[in-house]
Design an enzyme around this catalytic site. Structure first.
Site, PDB file in Angstrom:
ATOM      1  N   ASN A  11       0.885  -1.175   0.000  1.00  0.00           N
ATOM      2  CA  ASN A  11       0.000   0.000   0.000  1.00  0.00           C
ATOM      3  C   ASN A  11       0.919   1.220   0.000  1.00  0.00           C
ATOM      4  O   ASN A  11       1.483   1.581   1.030  1.00  0.00           O
ATOM      5  CB  ASN A  11      -0.871  -0.041   1.251  1.00  0.00           C
ATOM      6  CG  ASN A  11      -2.112   0.812   1.191  1.00  0.00           C
ATOM      7  OD1 ASN A  11      -2.785   0.988   2.187  1.00  0.00           O
ATOM      8  ND2 ASN A  11      -2.451   1.361   0.031  1.00  0.00           N
ATOM      9  N   ASN A  62      -6.463  10.495  -1.248  1.00  0.00           N
ATOM     10  CA  ASN A  62      -6.482   9.335  -2.133  1.00  0.00           C
ATOM     11  C   ASN A  62      -5.972   9.719  -3.524  1.00  0.00           C
ATOM     12  O   ASN A  62      -5.783  10.893  -3.835  1.00  0.00           O
ATOM     13  CB  ASN A  62      -7.905   8.765  -2.229  1.00  0.00           C
ATOM     14  CG  ASN A  62      -8.409   8.253  -0.896  1.00  0.00           C
ATOM     15  OD1 ASN A  62      -7.712   7.512  -0.207  1.00  0.00           O
ATOM     16  ND2 ASN A  62      -9.609   8.654  -0.521  1.00  0.00           N
ATOM     17  N   CYS A  71      -5.625   5.670   7.330  1.00  0.00           N
ATOM     18  CA  CYS A  71      -5.006   4.591   6.549  1.00  0.00           C
ATOM     19  C   CYS A  71      -4.054   3.842   7.467  1.00  0.00           C
ATOM     20  O   CYS A  71      -3.065   4.411   7.936  1.00  0.00           O
ATOM     21  CB  CYS A  71      -4.258   5.162   5.348  1.00  0.00           C
ATOM     22  SG  CYS A  71      -3.312   3.911   4.448  1.00  0.00           S
ATOM     23  N   GLY A  72      -4.371   2.596   7.732  1.00  0.00           N
ATOM     24  CA  GLY A  72      -3.566   1.795   8.655  1.00  0.00           C
ATOM     25  C   GLY A  72      -2.149   1.552   8.161  1.00  0.00           C
ATOM     26  O   GLY A  72      -1.176   1.654   8.926  1.00  0.00           O
ATOM     27  N   ASN A  73      -1.998   1.221   6.886  1.00  0.00           N
ATOM     28  CA  ASN A  73      -0.665   1.017   6.332  1.00  0.00           C
ATOM     29  C   ASN A  73       0.081   2.340   6.240  1.00  0.00           C
ATOM     30  O   ASN A  73       1.288   2.413   6.458  1.00  0.00           O
ATOM     31  CB  ASN A  73      -0.749   0.364   4.951  1.00  0.00           C
ATOM     32  CG  ASN A  73      -1.298  -1.048   5.029  1.00  0.00           C
ATOM     33  OD1 ASN A  73      -0.843  -1.859   5.820  1.00  0.00           O
ATOM     34  ND2 ASN A  73      -2.304  -1.341   4.213  1.00  0.00           N
ATOM     35  N   ASN A 160     -13.173   4.892   8.546  1.00  0.00           N
ATOM     36  CA  ASN A 160     -13.767   5.011   7.212  1.00  0.00           C
ATOM     37  C   ASN A 160     -14.611   3.766   6.965  1.00  0.00           C
ATOM     38  O   ASN A 160     -14.418   2.723   7.596  1.00  0.00           O
ATOM     39  CB  ASN A 160     -12.704   5.236   6.124  1.00  0.00           C
ATOM     40  CG  ASN A 160     -11.486   4.360   6.289  1.00  0.00           C
ATOM     41  OD1 ASN A 160     -11.526   3.342   6.972  1.00  0.00           O
ATOM     42  ND2 ASN A 160     -10.389   4.730   5.670  1.00  0.00           N
ATOM     43  N   HIS A 162     -16.444   0.387   5.680  1.00  0.00           N
ATOM     44  CA  HIS A 162     -16.067  -0.859   5.019  1.00  0.00           C
ATOM     45  C   HIS A 162     -17.281  -1.774   4.919  1.00  0.00           C
ATOM     46  O   HIS A 162     -18.074  -1.892   5.856  1.00  0.00           O
ATOM     47  CB  HIS A 162     -14.974  -1.590   5.797  1.00  0.00           C
ATOM     48  CG  HIS A 162     -13.674  -0.849   5.829  1.00  0.00           C
ATOM     49  ND1 HIS A 162     -12.729  -0.983   4.839  1.00  0.00           N
ATOM     50  CD2 HIS A 162     -13.181   0.053   6.711  1.00  0.00           C
ATOM     51  CE1 HIS A 162     -11.699  -0.201   5.125  1.00  0.00           C
ATOM     52  NE2 HIS A 162     -11.950   0.439   6.250  1.00  0.00           N
ATOM     53  N   ASN A 193     -15.376   1.279   1.100  1.00  0.00           N
ATOM     54  CA  ASN A 193     -14.305   0.343   0.773  1.00  0.00           C
ATOM     55  C   ASN A 193     -14.899  -1.054   0.882  1.00  0.00           C
ATOM     56  O   ASN A 193     -15.618  -1.345   1.856  1.00  0.00           O
ATOM     57  CB  ASN A 193     -13.152   0.465   1.777  1.00  0.00           C
ATOM     58  CG  ASN A 193     -12.577   1.865   1.829  1.00  0.00           C
ATOM     59  OD1 ASN A 193     -11.890   2.302   0.931  1.00  0.00           O
ATOM     60  ND2 ASN A 193     -12.870   2.580   2.911  1.00  0.00           N
ATOM     61  N   GLU A 211     -10.753   0.029  -2.759  1.00  0.00           N
ATOM     62  CA  GLU A 211     -10.814   1.213  -1.914  1.00  0.00           C
ATOM     63  C   GLU A 211     -11.502   2.361  -2.645  1.00  0.00           C
ATOM     64  O   GLU A 211     -11.199   2.626  -3.815  1.00  0.00           O
ATOM     65  CB  GLU A 211      -9.407   1.642  -1.495  1.00  0.00           C
ATOM     66  CG  GLU A 211      -8.723   0.660  -0.548  1.00  0.00           C
ATOM     67  CD  GLU A 211      -7.540   1.295   0.142  1.00  0.00           C
ATOM     68  OE1 GLU A 211      -7.723   2.349   0.793  1.00  0.00           O
ATOM     69  OE2 GLU A 211      -6.423   0.747   0.048  1.00  0.00           O
ATOM     70  N   CYS A 220      -4.856  -2.783   2.622  1.00  0.00           N
ATOM     71  CA  CYS A 220      -5.636  -1.735   3.287  1.00  0.00           C
ATOM     72  C   CYS A 220      -5.674  -2.081   4.764  1.00  0.00           C
ATOM     73  O   CYS A 220      -6.283  -3.086   5.154  1.00  0.00           O
ATOM     74  CB  CYS A 220      -7.047  -1.668   2.705  1.00  0.00           C
ATOM     75  SG  CYS A 220      -8.135  -0.485   3.549  1.00  0.00           S
ATOM     76  N   GLY A 221      -5.005  -1.259   5.579  1.00  0.00           N
ATOM     77  CA  GLY A 221      -4.902  -1.552   7.003  1.00  0.00           C
ATOM     78  C   GLY A 221      -6.227  -1.463   7.732  1.00  0.00           C
ATOM     79  O   GLY A 221      -6.587  -2.355   8.510  1.00  0.00           O
ATOM     80  N   GLY A 223      -9.042  -1.773   6.365  1.00  0.00           N
ATOM     81  CA  GLY A 223      -9.831  -2.871   5.801  1.00  0.00           C
ATOM     82  C   GLY A 223      -9.522  -4.198   6.469  1.00  0.00           C
ATOM     83  O   GLY A 223     -10.421  -4.994   6.770  1.00  0.00           O
TER      84      GLY A 223
END
Length: 278
Positions: A11, A62, A71-73, A160, A162, A193, A211, A220-221, A223
């Site tokens: 990512n 984005n 965003c986790g990553n 966000n 999901h 997402n 995403e 996607c972290g 996610g």
């Protein structure tokens, strides 16, 4: 503009140190730098800024220029950046995001950050807060008609929205076709997402993700966190720690049910440093 391209299990984002750089128009900049033919090539743009309420602020956009909440990553790469590039010497930091302050635990090897554990906060399951249009308070394994086919979805927000759906074959999925149908479905007023998931065993799942604003990404972290929560809620996994296999690599997700907090552990890597004329 000086930048660093980084990736967390594939990512990839363009990171800008806004302690030194100024980005006047981040939306347009995100579109330009994300282009894999005419720009740098990334899933988006992340600005690392000073914060009045945390150690640092992460401001993300984005690939289509839309603002991202979390965003986790990406946040793991922020942690690696601020440590490796000398903005901090702490191995436990706080980062302000559009979905609240996140706390990160850094594992340092040979003077560089190798792994980052992120407290991703509590999962949001209330349909109207995700948001998902539903008559039910929570959307867990509920039917949804998408492009003429019925899917069972579970709705989770990790900052966000999901939608998680379980299928038999994630590798053969035509995600370019079905992904946008979910993203722009009227059931998701803020778009969504979508994670397409196959259960491998009682503590391992495999997923692909579409995403909103970026299309399919390698990882996607948020996610992966949403998938772990959904898999536990649906009884597909038996343990609170779930290994989530994504196209770019694996993430370890732990849902502490007592504290109702989700923790994500994974790597972060620098690809290259560079300079681009905007």
């Amino acid at each position: 503009m000086k930048f660093t391209k980084m990736q967390g299990i594939g990512n990839d984002y363009v990171y800008v140190n806004c302690f030194k750089e100024t980005v006047e128009d981040p939306k347009t900049t995100a579109i330009k730098v994300s282009d894999r033919h005419f720009g740098i090539g990334s899933d988006g743009l992340i600005l690392i800024k000073p914060s009045e309420v945390a150690d640092f602020q992460m401001d993300m956009y984005n690939a289509d220029g839309s603002r991202g909440a979390m965003c986790g990553n990406g946040i793991r790469c922020v942690a690696k950046y601020v440590y490796d590039y000398g903005l901090t010497d702490k191995t436990f930091i706080s980062v302000e995001t559009a979905s609240g302050i996140k706390y990160l635990d850094l594992t340092v090897e040979n003077g560089k950050v190798a792994l980052v554990k992120v407290n991703m906060g509590a999962p949001i399951l209330e349909a109207k807060k995700i948001p998902v249009v539903s008559e039910k308070e929570q959307v867990i394994n509920e039917p949804l008609l998408v492009d003429g086919k019925e899917y069972r979805i579970t709705g989770v927000s990790m900052g966000n929205p999901h939608a998680i759906t379980y299928i038999d074959d994630v590798k053969g999925l035509d995600i370019e076709k079905i992904g946008p149908k979910f993203e722009f479905h009227p059931a998701f007023p803020d778009r969504v997402n979508t994670e397409f998931v196959k259960v491998l065993d009682d503590h391992t799942v495999e997923m692909r993700v579409w995403e909103r604003g970026s299309g399919e990404t390698l990882a996607c972290g948020t996610g992966a966190c949403a998938v772990a929560v959904a898999s536990i809620l649906n009884g597909y996994v038996k343990e609170e720690e779930v290994t989530v296999k994504l196209l770019g690599g694996d993430l370890k997700i732990y849902w502490d049910r007592e504290e109702n907090l989700v923790y994500m552990t994974g790597p972060a890597a620098v690809v290259f440093d560079g300079e681009i004329e905007l």
